[in-house]
Design an enzyme around this catalytic site. Structure first.
Site, PDB file in Angstrom:
ATOM      1  N   ARG A   1      53.915  55.322  41.895  1.00  0.00           N
ATOM      2  CA  ARG A   1      53.910  53.922  42.350  1.00  0.00           C
ATOM      3  C   ARG A   1      53.518  53.880  43.822  1.00  0.00           C
ATOM      4  O   ARG A   1      52.790  52.997  44.265  1.00  0.00           O
ATOM      5  CB  ARG A   1      55.275  53.254  42.131  1.00  0.00           C
ATOM      6  CG  ARG A   1      55.364  51.861  42.741  1.00  0.00           C
ATOM      7  CD  ARG A   1      56.397  50.938  42.101  1.00  0.00           C
ATOM      8  NE  ARG A   1      57.653  51.574  41.800  1.00  0.00           N
ATOM      9  CZ  ARG A   1      58.592  51.915  42.695  1.00  0.00           C
ATOM     10  NH1 ARG A   1      58.413  51.646  43.978  1.00  0.00           N
ATOM     11  NH2 ARG A   1      59.703  52.497  42.319  1.00  0.00           N
TER      12      ARG A   1
ATOM     13  N   TYR B   1      38.724  30.881  43.674  1.00  0.00           N
ATOM     14  CA  TYR B   1      39.227  31.305  42.375  1.00  0.00           C
ATOM     15  C   TYR B   1      40.547  30.586  42.074  1.00  0.00           C
ATOM     16  O   TYR B   1      41.471  30.605  42.896  1.00  0.00           O
ATOM     17  CB  TYR B   1      39.418  32.835  42.401  1.00  0.00           C
ATOM     18  CG  TYR B   1      39.959  33.351  41.112  1.00  0.00           C
ATOM     19  CD1 TYR B   1      39.189  33.278  39.949  1.00  0.00           C
ATOM     20  CD2 TYR B   1      41.233  33.886  41.018  1.00  0.00           C
ATOM     21  CE1 TYR B   1      39.690  33.733  38.742  1.00  0.00           C
ATOM     22  CE2 TYR B   1      41.731  34.341  39.818  1.00  0.00           C
ATOM     23  CZ  TYR B   1      40.964  34.257  38.687  1.00  0.00           C
ATOM     24  OH  TYR B   1      41.461  34.694  37.490  1.00  0.00           O
TER      25      TYR B   1
ATOM     26  N   ASP C   1      37.658  37.257  50.663  1.00  0.00           N
ATOM     27  CA  ASP C   1      37.525  37.707  49.275  1.00  0.00           C
ATOM     28  C   ASP C   1      36.038  37.975  49.052  1.00  0.00           C
ATOM     29  O   ASP C   1      35.226  37.054  49.036  1.00  0.00           O
ATOM     30  CB  ASP C   1      38.059  36.624  48.327  1.00  0.00           C
ATOM     31  CG  ASP C   1      38.049  37.060  46.858  1.00  0.00           C
ATOM     32  OD1 ASP C   1      37.165  37.856  46.483  1.00  0.00           O
ATOM     33  OD2 ASP C   1      38.899  36.583  46.092  1.00  0.00           O
TER      34      ASP C   1
ATOM     35  N   LYS D   1      35.605  42.759  38.478  1.00  0.00           N
ATOM     36  CA  LYS D   1      34.314  42.100  38.341  1.00  0.00           C
ATOM     37  C   LYS D   1      33.194  43.108  38.611  1.00  0.00           C
ATOM     38  O   LYS D   1      33.071  44.078  37.901  1.00  0.00           O
ATOM     39  CB  LYS D   1      34.269  40.885  39.295  1.00  0.00           C
ATOM     40  CG  LYS D   1      35.544  40.022  39.252  1.00  0.00           C
ATOM     41  CD  LYS D   1      35.795  39.350  37.925  1.00  0.00           C
ATOM     42  CE  LYS D   1      37.169  38.717  37.805  1.00  0.00           C
ATOM     43  NZ  LYS D   1      37.546  37.784  38.851  1.00  0.00           N
TER      44      LYS D   1
HETATM   45  C1  LIG Z   1      38.778  37.251  39.310  1.00  0.00           C
HETATM   46  C2  LIG Z   1      38.936  36.920  40.722  1.00  0.00           C
HETATM   47  C3  LIG Z   1      40.156  37.137  41.378  1.00  0.00           C
HETATM   48  C4  LIG Z   1      41.372  37.657  40.654  1.00  0.00           C
HETATM   49  O1  LIG Z   1      41.203  38.970  40.256  1.00  0.00           O
HETATM   50  P1  LIG Z   1      41.872  39.643  38.944  1.00  0.00           P
HETATM   51  O2  LIG Z   1      41.357  41.021  38.986  1.00  0.00           O
HETATM   52  O3  LIG Z   1      41.421  38.839  37.761  1.00  0.00           O
HETATM   53  O4  LIG Z   1      43.348  39.546  39.133  1.00  0.00           O
HETATM   54  C5  LIG Z   1      40.214  36.861  42.732  1.00  0.00           C
HETATM   55  N1  LIG Z   1      39.137  36.391  43.406  1.00  0.00           N
HETATM   56  C6  LIG Z   1      37.961  36.168  42.800  1.00  0.00           C
HETATM   57  C7  LIG Z   1      36.817  35.642  43.602  1.00  0.00           C
HETATM   58  C8  LIG Z   1      37.820  36.419  41.448  1.00  0.00           C
HETATM   59  O5  LIG Z   1      36.646  36.187  40.853  1.00  0.00           O
END
Ligand SMILES: *Cc1c(COP(=O)(O)O)cnc(C)c1O
Length: 368
Positions: A46, A98, A170, A195
């Protein structure tokens, strides 16, 4: 090393003992200590795991950072970032972002006394007017999801640093292959590695990259304490994905450009949103949002696509189409959604790496 070579090699070359070219998966929860007070540097997965550490060093290299951290999902990473704030701290957040990030901040962290203002961070005036004396950070998405708005990273950094706060970006939509927010003054970069980074619609992961030692220590403590650490196997999957990131991003970009041009000229399409290359990026992605004339048309497109899959998420090799209103952005209140432009006419397409002609043919048939 150039970016494409860095993607292939990351932070791992070969295993000293065996010569293994692919990074070993250390599928172990505990690690044996030689004797009291002596450690291999590993104790319990962890807190720290060698496979996860290799991925963390890889994202740090790709983002030009000192430190990397890997979480079980993008939301796990964003939740750790929210732990940097205390009650009464104020954070300015992109309003077009998001939906899950909105939900996490608004429904959970507001309950613990952290205050968030959701504004259009691509508009410097709006950003300035949202600032308060207690503003501790900006959290921006650029390009934003799903309207592809660009916020100026450098301007945001200058503004928040002047207040003594931090800029969090992000970078999910462009990945470190095309955009490095730290270069423009950001303090923390966060990714949903579910992604483009993993890239195959088969893994959930979140990554953070940063240079500040103090912030790294706080995030590391949050990772260990909350336990949303990435598993060794998923860390390996993300590293494998990153090896082909350069090739995939070039193709996603080509497809994104070709498909957005096709949609621009289509009589059933009213408006197209695509984030082209920009002074702070070296390329684009496969993300194209567009308006059709009404909800019925949007529903019919979702039902009629064949090769393109009607599914949420983005950034994988398969093309996916989503309906942000009820899927990715369902958690955002109607008034805010309308102001941003997420209405019942909006569709969001993530172009995969298929041949652009096949994506276009599928869309053309579904739109007719
Ligand atoms: C999908 C997404 C998230 C969240 O990520 P997860 O891996 O689904 O928890 C955060 N920011 C953006 C821009 C995203 O496309």
């Amino acid at each position: 090393m150039k970016k494409d070579s860095l993607c292939v090699h990351g932070a791992y070359y070969f295993d000293e003992k065996t010569g293994a070219v692919s990074a070993p998966i250390y599928q172990s929860a505990p690690f044996r200590h030689p004797k009291l007070g002596v450690s291999t540097g590993f104790d319990y997965s962890r807190s720290i795991n060698p496979t996860r550490t290799t991925l963390e060093m890889t994202i740090a290299k790709l983002e030009g950072a000192e430190y990397g951290l890997a979480f079980a999902s993008g939301m796990g990473a964003i939740s750790a970032i929210a732990k940097l704030f205390a009650p009464k701290d104020h954070v300015v957040v992109s309003s077009d972002l998001y939906g899950g990030t909105y939900r996490l901040f608004h429904e959970y962290y507001e309950k613990y006394g952290i205050e968030f203002s959701f504004v259009d961070t691509s508009d410097p005036e709006m950003l300035r007017s949202a600032i308060r004396r207690d503003t501790k950070a900006f959290f921006i998405e650029t390009p934003s999801n799903p309207m592809m708005k660009i916020s100026d990273i450098q301007e945001c950094a200058n503004l928040i640093h002047h207040l003594g706060g931090i800029l969090i970006v992000d970078n999910t939509f462009l990945t470190p292959y095309f955009q490095n927010p730290l270069e423009f003054g950001a303090d923390i970069v966060v990714h949903s590695a579910s992604k483009y980074l993993s890239g195959h619609n088969d893994t959930l992961a979140g990554l953070i990259a940063l240079c500040d030692e103090g912030l790294e220590a706080q995030l590391r403590e949050a990772q260990k304490s909350e336990g949303a650490s990435l598993s060794p196997f998923d860390a390996w999957l993300v590293m494998r994905g990153i090896k082909t990131l350069a090739l995939r991003m070039e193709k996603h970009h080509q497809n994104g450009v070709a498909v957005s041009e096709f949609l621009l000229g289509h009589k059933e399409v009213e408006k197209v949103f695509y984030a082209a290359r920009h002074k702070q990026s070296r390329g684009g992605n496969g993300m194209v949002s567009f308006y059709v004339k009404d909800r019925a048309k949007a529903e019919s497109v979702l039902e009629r696509v064949e090769m393109i899959l009607f599914a949420e998420s983005l950034g994988g090799v398969e093309s996916l189409i989503t309906y942000p209103l009820v899927q990715t952005h369902g958690a955002i209140p109607e008034e805010m959604r309308n102001a941003v432009g997420v209405n019942d006419r909006l569709l969001r397409l993530s172009c995969g790496i298929e041949n652009a002609e096949d994506i276009i043919r599928d869309l053309d048939r579904a739109l007719s």
